[in-house]
Design a protein around this motif. Structure first.
Motif, PDB file in Angstrom:
ATOM      1  N   GLN A  17       0.798  -1.103   0.009  1.00 49.77           N
ATOM      2  CA  GLN A  17      -0.089  -0.089  -0.017  1.00 49.77           C
ATOM      3  C   GLN A  17       0.975   1.251   0.064  1.00 49.77           C
ATOM      4  O   GLN A  17       1.633   1.522   0.860  1.00 49.77           O
ATOM      5  CB  GLN A  17      -0.972  -0.100   1.268  1.00 49.77           C
ATOM      6  N   ARG A  18       0.683   2.217  -0.960  1.00 44.50           N
ATOM      7  CA  ARG A  18       1.327   3.388  -1.350  1.00 44.50           C
ATOM      8  C   ARG A  18       1.439   4.352   0.034  1.00 44.50           C
ATOM      9  O   ARG A  18       0.242   4.325   0.631  1.00 44.50           O
ATOM     10  CB  ARG A  18       0.944   4.082  -2.452  1.00 44.50           C
ATOM     11  N   ALA A  19       2.343   4.875   0.385  1.00 44.26           N
ATOM     12  CA  ALA A  19       2.433   5.956   1.634  1.00 44.26           C
ATOM     13  C   ALA A  19       1.551   6.912   1.496  1.00 44.26           C
ATOM     14  O   ALA A  19       1.131   7.443   0.206  1.00 44.26           O
ATOM     15  CB  ALA A  19       3.998   6.323   1.951  1.00 44.26           C
ATOM     16  N   ALA A  20       1.313   7.349   2.609  1.00 48.79           N
ATOM     17  CA  ALA A  20       0.128   8.719   2.424  1.00 48.79           C
ATOM     18  C   ALA A  20       0.568   9.930   1.789  1.00 48.79           C
ATOM     19  O   ALA A  20      -0.171  10.416   1.297  1.00 48.79           O
ATOM     20  CB  ALA A  20      -0.119   9.141   4.017  1.00 48.79           C
ATOM     21  N   ASP A  21       1.907  10.216   1.570  1.00 44.14           N
ATOM     22  CA  ASP A  21       2.540  11.373   0.899  1.00 44.14           C
ATOM     23  C   ASP A  21       2.785  10.974  -0.542  1.00 44.14           C
ATOM     24  O   ASP A  21       3.361  11.909  -1.228  1.00 44.14           O
ATOM     25  CB  ASP A  21       3.438  11.867   1.676  1.00 44.14           C
ATOM     26  N   LYS A  22       2.565   9.912  -0.923  1.00 43.88           N
ATOM     27  CA  LYS A  22       2.996   9.653  -2.330  1.00 43.88           C
ATOM     28  C   LYS A  22       1.721   9.839  -3.318  1.00 43.88           C
ATOM     29  O   LYS A  22       0.601   9.828  -2.896  1.00 43.88           O
ATOM     30  CB  LYS A  22       3.379   8.090  -2.659  1.00 43.88           C
ATOM     31  N   GLN A  92       9.222   2.537   4.805  1.00 41.48           N
ATOM     32  CA  GLN A  92       8.265   3.386   5.274  1.00 41.48           C
ATOM     33  C   GLN A  92       8.044   4.723   4.537  1.00 41.48           C
ATOM     34  O   GLN A  92       6.770   4.999   4.274  1.00 41.48           O
ATOM     35  CB  GLN A  92       8.347   3.759   6.649  1.00 41.48           C
ATOM     36  N   SER A  93       9.017   5.135   3.802  1.00 37.97           N
ATOM     37  CA  SER A  93       8.823   6.198   2.884  1.00 37.97           C
ATOM     38  C   SER A  93       8.059   6.129   1.708  1.00 37.97           C
ATOM     39  O   SER A  93       7.489   6.982   1.230  1.00 37.97           O
ATOM     40  CB  SER A  93      10.443   7.057   2.467  1.00 37.97           C
ATOM     41  N   GLU A  94       8.002   4.854   1.205  1.00 43.15           N
ATOM     42  CA  GLU A  94       7.282   4.554  -0.011  1.00 43.15           C
ATOM     43  C   GLU A  94       5.994   3.698   0.331  1.00 43.15           C
ATOM     44  O   GLU A  94       5.324   3.754  -0.439  1.00 43.15           O
ATOM     45  CB  GLU A  94       8.292   3.582  -0.730  1.00 43.15           C
ATOM     46  N   VAL A  95       6.059   2.701   1.324  1.00 41.26           N
ATOM     47  CA  VAL A  95       4.928   1.654   1.483  1.00 41.26           C
ATOM     48  C   VAL A  95       4.429   1.854   2.974  1.00 41.26           C
ATOM     49  O   VAL A  95       5.327   1.672   3.932  1.00 41.26           O
ATOM     50  CB  VAL A  95       5.553   0.382   1.496  1.00 41.26           C
ATOM     51  N   PRO A 103      -4.888 -14.706  -4.607  1.00 39.96           N
ATOM     52  CA  PRO A 103      -4.835 -13.902  -6.143  1.00 39.96           C
ATOM     53  C   PRO A 103      -6.385 -13.339  -6.161  1.00 39.96           C
ATOM     54  O   PRO A 103      -6.336 -12.287  -6.624  1.00 39.96           O
ATOM     55  CB  PRO A 103      -4.533 -15.015  -6.990  1.00 39.96           C
ATOM     56  N   ALA A 104      -7.493 -13.962  -5.854  1.00 48.43           N
ATOM     57  CA  ALA A 104      -8.823 -13.669  -6.292  1.00 48.43           C
ATOM     58  C   ALA A 104      -8.748 -11.935  -5.554  1.00 48.43           C
ATOM     59  O   ALA A 104      -9.657 -11.151  -5.787  1.00 48.43           O
ATOM     60  CB  ALA A 104      -9.944 -14.505  -5.516  1.00 48.43           C
ATOM     61  N   GLU A 105      -8.272 -11.904  -4.217  1.00 51.80           N
ATOM     62  CA  GLU A 105      -8.323 -10.660  -3.575  1.00 51.80           C
ATOM     63  C   GLU A 105      -7.684  -9.274  -4.381  1.00 51.80           C
ATOM     64  O   GLU A 105      -8.188  -8.077  -4.346  1.00 51.80           O
ATOM     65  CB  GLU A 105      -7.534 -10.790  -2.245  1.00 51.80           C
ATOM     66  N   VAL A 106      -6.852  -9.478  -5.424  1.00 53.43           N
ATOM     67  CA  VAL A 106      -6.151  -8.557  -6.210  1.00 53.43           C
ATOM     68  C   VAL A 106      -7.354  -8.040  -7.197  1.00 53.43           C
ATOM     69  O   VAL A 106      -7.661  -6.892  -7.133  1.00 53.43           O
ATOM     70  CB  VAL A 106      -5.210  -9.326  -7.181  1.00 53.43           C
ATOM     71  N   LEU A 107      -8.217  -8.905  -7.690  1.00 58.99           N
ATOM     72  CA  LEU A 107      -9.244  -8.355  -8.605  1.00 58.99           C
ATOM     73  C   LEU A 107     -10.253  -7.921  -7.512  1.00 58.99           C
ATOM     74  O   LEU A 107     -10.814  -6.981  -8.189  1.00 58.99           O
ATOM     75  CB  LEU A 107      -9.692  -9.837  -9.328  1.00 58.99           C
ATOM     76  N   ARG A 108     -10.506  -8.310  -6.307  1.00 57.25           N
ATOM     77  CA  ARG A 108     -11.693  -8.001  -5.683  1.00 57.25           C
ATOM     78  C   ARG A 108     -11.197  -6.405  -5.174  1.00 57.25           C
ATOM     79  O   ARG A 108     -12.031  -5.400  -5.351  1.00 57.25           O
ATOM     80  CB  ARG A 108     -11.670  -8.737  -4.238  1.00 57.25           C
ATOM     81  N   ARG A 109      -9.790  -6.088  -4.976  1.00 56.87           N
ATOM     82  CA  ARG A 109      -9.534  -4.736  -4.735  1.00 56.87           C
ATOM     83  C   ARG A 109      -9.545  -3.873  -6.001  1.00 56.87           C
ATOM     84  O   ARG A 109      -9.609  -2.790  -5.866  1.00 56.87           O
ATOM     85  CB  ARG A 109      -8.205  -5.039  -4.174  1.00 56.87           C
ATOM     86  N   LEU A 110      -9.293  -4.284  -6.907  1.00 58.77           N
ATOM     87  CA  LEU A 110      -9.318  -3.751  -8.321  1.00 58.77           C
ATOM     88  C   LEU A 110     -10.669  -3.292  -8.472  1.00 58.77           C
ATOM     89  O   LEU A 110     -11.038  -2.085  -8.875  1.00 58.77           O
ATOM     90  CB  LEU A 110      -8.788  -4.565  -9.394  1.00 58.77           C
ATOM     91  N   ASN A 111     -11.581  -4.182  -8.371  1.00 63.83           N
ATOM     92  CA  ASN A 111     -13.165  -3.867  -8.626  1.00 63.83           C
ATOM     93  C   ASN A 111     -13.846  -2.803  -7.708  1.00 63.83           C
ATOM     94  O   ASN A 111     -14.606  -2.146  -7.901  1.00 63.83           O
ATOM     95  CB  ASN A 111     -13.999  -5.049  -8.653  1.00 63.83           C
ATOM     96  N   ALA A 112     -13.021  -2.938  -6.515  1.00 62.05           N
ATOM     97  CA  ALA A 112     -13.607  -2.146  -5.352  1.00 62.05           C
ATOM     98  C   ALA A 112     -13.090  -0.630  -5.342  1.00 62.05           C
ATOM     99  O   ALA A 112     -13.224   0.088  -4.576  1.00 62.05           O
ATOM    100  CB  ALA A 112     -13.311  -2.739  -4.028  1.00 62.05           C
ATOM    101  N   GLY A 113     -12.038  -0.422  -6.313  1.00 69.96           N
ATOM    102  CA  GLY A 113     -11.267   0.948  -6.574  1.00 69.96           C
ATOM    103  C   GLY A 113     -10.241   0.968  -5.379  1.00 69.96           C
ATOM    104  O   GLY A 113      -9.819   2.191  -5.238  1.00 69.96           O
ATOM    105  N   ALA A 114      -9.571  -0.126  -4.929  1.00 70.86           N
ATOM    106  CA  ALA A 114      -8.787  -0.183  -3.849  1.00 70.86           C
ATOM    107  C   ALA A 114      -7.244  -0.023  -4.375  1.00 70.86           C
ATOM    108  O   ALA A 114      -6.290   0.365  -3.720  1.00 70.86           O
ATOM    109  CB  ALA A 114      -8.909  -1.126  -2.655  1.00 70.86           C
ATOM    110  N   MET A 115      -7.022  -0.587  -5.547  1.00 73.54           N
ATOM    111  CA  MET A 115      -5.654  -0.366  -6.368  1.00 73.54           C
ATOM    112  C   MET A 115      -5.351   0.868  -6.692  1.00 73.54           C
ATOM    113  O   MET A 115      -6.182   1.847  -7.012  1.00 73.54           O
ATOM    114  CB  MET A 115      -5.597  -1.520  -7.421  1.00 73.54           C
ATOM    115  N   ALA A 116      -4.095   1.424  -6.632  1.00 74.64           N
ATOM    116  CA  ALA A 116      -3.509   2.461  -7.170  1.00 74.64           C
ATOM    117  C   ALA A 116      -4.153   2.600  -8.471  1.00 74.64           C
ATOM    118  O   ALA A 116      -4.046   1.830  -9.343  1.00 74.64           O
ATOM    119  CB  ALA A 116      -2.175   2.780  -7.206  1.00 74.64           C
TER     120      ALA A 116
END
Length: 138
Positions: A17-22, A92-95, A103-116
């Motif tokens: 997960q990308r850091a808050a300031d990225k 910590q500066s990046e992640v 693997p199915a969770e990758v698509l779930r997050r993609l469909n939920a708008g959680a992926m960058a």
């Protein structure tokens, strides 16, 4: 640019997960980043994975899935296997977080708008080949 899909022996894959300031803050993605001048794609992928997650893999163990061409960048996407006891140490500066997910969770997050955001088009193109390379069911 490079990114790596790491799969453990139990089938789970690593998302960070990308850091808050990225840019694209809080979005989930696969570890990766930019190659340095004169650095090969495989060496960059190995380095970026080590920097962001603490996972150390030899460049020769990375399998190229495909190259994804974007408007302003080219992304080489790799897969690599990790042992089930692989320990993640975050840069910590990046992640800000990392999770081993089915693997199915990758698509779930993609469909939920959680992926960058950049991963929307990337996964549409790369995920079918990735699942085949990992010998997993999408």
């Amino acid at each position: 640019m490079v990114a790596v899909c790491v799969q453990r022996e139990d089938g789970a894959v690593l998302l960070t997960q990308r850091a808050a300031d990225k840019e694209f803050a809080f979005g989930w993605e696969f570890p990766g980043g930019s190659a340095l001048a004169g650095e090969s794609s495989r060496n960059a992928a190995s380095r970026e994975l080590r920097e962001e997650s603490g996972l150390d893999v030899l460049p020769s163990t990375l399998t190229l899935i495909d190259r994804f061409v974007e408007t302003s960048a080219v992304l080489d996407f790799y897969v690599v296997r990790a042992t089930s006891n692989a320990e993640v140490t975050l840069q910590q500066s990046e992640v800000m977080a990392a999770e081993w997910v089915p693997p199915a969770e990758v698509l779930r997050r993609l469909n939920a708008g959680a992926m960058a955001d950049p991963w929307i088009a990337r996964l549409d193109s790369l995920w079918p080949s990735t699942t085949l390379a990992l010998s997993i069911v999408p």
